[in-house]
Enzyme design. Structure first.
Site, mmCIF file in Angstrom:
data_model
loop_
_atom_site.group_PDB
_atom_site.id
_atom_site.type_symbol
_atom_site.label_atom_id
_atom_site.label_comp_id
_atom_site.label_asym_id
_atom_site.label_seq_id
_atom_site.Cartn_x
_atom_site.Cartn_y
_atom_site.Cartn_z
ATOM 1 N N MET A 69 0.809 -1.207 0.000
ATOM 2 C CA MET A 69 0.000 0.000 0.000
ATOM 3 C C MET A 69 0.849 1.267 0.000
ATOM 4 O O MET A 69 0.540 2.235 -0.705
ATOM 5 C CB MET A 69 -0.925 -0.014 1.211
ATOM 6 N N ARG A 99 0.559 4.096 -2.643
ATOM 7 C CA ARG A 99 -0.015 5.392 -2.272
ATOM 8 C C ARG A 99 0.748 6.552 -2.877
ATOM 9 O O ARG A 99 0.145 7.524 -3.345
ATOM 10 C CB ARG A 99 -0.091 5.502 -0.747
ATOM 11 N N TYR A 108 -9.341 4.857 -4.086
ATOM 12 C CA TYR A 108 -8.639 3.582 -3.907
ATOM 13 C C TYR A 108 -7.276 3.762 -3.244
ATOM 14 O O TYR A 108 -6.793 4.866 -3.062
ATOM 15 C CB TYR A 108 -8.555 2.786 -5.199
ATOM 16 N N GLU A 109 -6.704 2.620 -2.853
ATOM 17 C CA GLU A 109 -5.460 2.562 -2.075
ATOM 18 C C GLU A 109 -5.575 3.329 -0.759
ATOM 19 O O GLU A 109 -4.630 3.953 -0.288
ATOM 20 C CB GLU A 109 -4.265 3.070 -2.885
ATOM 21 N N GLY A 110 -6.749 3.264 -0.147
ATOM 22 C CA GLY A 110 -7.018 3.996 1.082
ATOM 23 C C GLY A 110 -7.619 5.341 0.741
ATOM 24 O O GLY A 110 -6.946 6.203 0.172
#
Length: 598
Positions: free
Chosen positions: A292, A296, A436-438
């Protein structure tokens, strides 16, 4: 519409004069990646991305990827062929470990390559981005057998990778996943479950797809403590490295999305699929964060890259479109670039894009220092700063990606709302990046919940103090820098006040801190971007290029005077606490809405 001009001069200036790339190239392990070599490499890369990849962007959006009756996924016309050229040229392997066939170049260089590729075609770029995250997880946690079996062809790009985290009932709550992994007699695991939102979960561009799957073993602790990570290949790999039988992984459907149509977002079903444990059982969250964190920063770069592509298109349109008469015009009609409000939108795009590029590259340089500097203390501090910058780059970068592509569409006027111009695609494509990706809310929670508390707040306050040293440089730089120094000083004061409030409030009122986390992160983004623009303006005269020095000064001044003041206006929201956010329950919120309508 399909034209893309890589901003190589801007990138070269940033590397040499703003983020200190020559110091990165001097670190052990990067000696072969000197600035001259890197600039030449990036020129070749930019040519490939603009000539080969960029023309696929519009066709990919129109055609999209398609799920076939036999369960396979076919990408749009041209994607397979261009991806083969990408692999043959070795662009994906440039920043990856030499041990497995990569170029061993710094992450900073990889970030530039990613910007160029994403500007050319965001949907295409997602496949290499996810593969890189899977590679980094294997490099850090895979055993020697897994590394030997999978990494060489993943590094070349012959095999691609995915991250399988999300499930229908779990969403961002990874700890709620239910995919199970039962150990087989031969040491492998039988993986059963369903995963959603899997980017490039199936496609026809590579012969093998290596899924990294989070699952729970029998008897594992509840929540995130009981998650493990597994490699589950599309095809099993024989002892001689050849591909064997198809694993029991099935693509149930493709999502019908707002944008990035060419990128297949798959729902995958695993039925006793053969998987192999990465690392140790119940350590999956640690491995997930390796994937992640890599992704990010990459997603933040997407905000920059798509905004750059949209800016180039809107600038060209503003020069060509003639409508009305600007002040003092003598021609029958004026190009709309001559109108003040269009100039405001173009300058807003230009200044924010420059600031974002500097921030993304700065973050990457700290990543490189955290891995390659010979001094342990320098590595540790670089890791702290990269930890601060990454959620800012991801969240602020993608928020601006949305805002700047919207401005680009606005410059097109009514034609921007018409799909044929291509302006709308940029806005549709980048909208997912804040999710996405947090989600960006999760990034803000990470900033105040994890990064702010490092060393009792000293880590972030020290970084802010380092940023404030530029005030002295600006004071000594001359009268033309005066308003930049004045505004930066005022906004640094506001950011420091918000930071100290967060530190004083956090333990007693965590909801209060979380309630202000998003505006607080934006304060950081605005200040850090202005700081980097000021650094660029101070450095530019040393190039001997008067035009460059003038443009960098104008960008820094415009940002400081017209964009940066938003920072102080967010102080109230950042420190307001949670009282009013929770003052009305759901019924009251609905009632308030009904009263407004009546």
């Amino acid at each position: 519409m399909d034209h893309y001009q890589p901003p190589l001069a801007d990138i070269s200036f940033a590397l040499k004069h703003v983020v200190g790339y020559p110091d990165i190239a001097a670190l052990p392990g990067f000696e072969h990646a000197d600035l001259g070599t890197v600039v030449e490499l990036l020129e070749q890369c930019g040519d490939f991305m603009s000539v080969a990849v960029a023309p696929t962007n519009r066709q990919g959006d129109i055609q999209g990827s398609q799920l076939q009756p036999d369960g396979t996924v076919v990408t749009p016309n041209g994607f397979k062929e261009v991806y083969r050229q990408y692999v043959e040229a070795g662009w994906g392997s440039v920043p990856l470990p030499e041990e497995y066939g990569g170029g061993g170049f710094p992450r900073t260089v990889g970030v530039v390559i990613q910007e160029l590729m994403t500007s050319a075609n965001m949907a295409f770029s997602l496949c290499p981005l996810l593969t890189q995250g899977a590679i980094e997880a294997l490099v850090h946690y895979g055993d020697d057998a897994l590394k030997k079996r999978y990494l060489p062809k993943m590094v070349t790009g012959e095999w691609t990778g995915t991250m399988n985290l999300t499930e229908p009932q779990a969403g961002s709550d990874v700890g709620a996943l239910t995919t199970r992994a039962v150990k087989n007699e031969d040491g492998s695991y039988a993986i059963t479950g369903q995963k959603i939102f899997i980017t490039y979960g199936d496609h026809d561009m590579a012969e093998q797809i290596v899924h990294l799957v989070l699952a729970r073993t029998p008897g594992a602790p509840e929540g995130t403590r009981g998650i493990s990570c597994f490699i589950v290949p599309k095809f099993l790999v024989n002892d001689d490295g050849s591909l064997g039988r198809r694993n029991t992984v099935e693509t149930l459907s493709l999502e019908h999305k707002m944008g990035i149509h060419a990128s297949p977002t798959c729902v995958l079903s695993y039925e006793d699929a053969t998987g192999y444990l990465v690392g140790e059982e119940n350590r999956g969250m640690r491995i997930m964060f390796v994937m992640m964190n890599s992704a990010r920063l990459g997603v933040g770069v997407q905000g920059l890259a798509v905004a750059e592509r949209a800016y180039q298109q809107s600038l060209a349109y503003a020069q060509d479109r003639r409508q009305g008469l600007a002040t003092g015009a003598t021609n029958p009609s004026s190009a709309i670039i001559d109108f003040p409000d269009v100039r405001r939108m173009l300058m807003t795009q230009h200044a924010h894009i420059a600031a974002l590029r500097y921030l993304m590259l700065l973050d990457a340089t700290y990543v490189d220092r955290s891995t390659n500097d010979p001094d342990p203390a320098v590595r540790a501090r670089a890791d702290e700063i990269a930890g601060i910058l990454t959620p800012i780059c991801k969240s602020f970068g993608t928020d601006l990606g949305n805002e700047l592509t919207s401005l680009a569409l606005q410059i097109h006027g009514g034609m921007g709302f018409i799909e044929e111009t291509g302006a709308a695609q940029h806005l549709r494509d980048i909208r997912i990046a804040a999710i996405y990706e947090g989600t960006n809310g999760i990034q803000a929670a990470d900033l105040v919940g994890r990064k702010l508390g490092v060393r009792g707040g000293a880590s972030m306050l020290e970084f802010l103090a380092d940023m404030r040293e530029i005030e002295f440089e600006l004071t000594n730089a001359g009268a033309e820098f005066a308003t930049i120094r004045k505004e930066l000083s005022r906004q640094f004061d506001a950011l420091e006040e918000a930071t100290r409030w967060m530190l004083a409030t956090g333990q007693a009122d965590p909801d209060g801190v979380l309630s202000g986390s998003t505006p607080y992160l934006r304060m950081w983004g605005l200040c850090a971007g202005a700081w980097m623009l000021a650094r660029a303006a101070l450095a530019a005269p040393a190039t001997g290029d008067a035009a460059l020095a003038d443009s960098q000064l104008v960008l820094a001044r415009f940002h400081a005077e017209q964009l940066l003041p938003q920072c102080a206006s967010l102080l109230g929201a950042a420190t307001a606490g949670s009282r009013d956010l929770f003052a009305l329950d759901a019924d009251q919120l609905a009632g308030a809405a009904r009263r407004v309508r009546s």
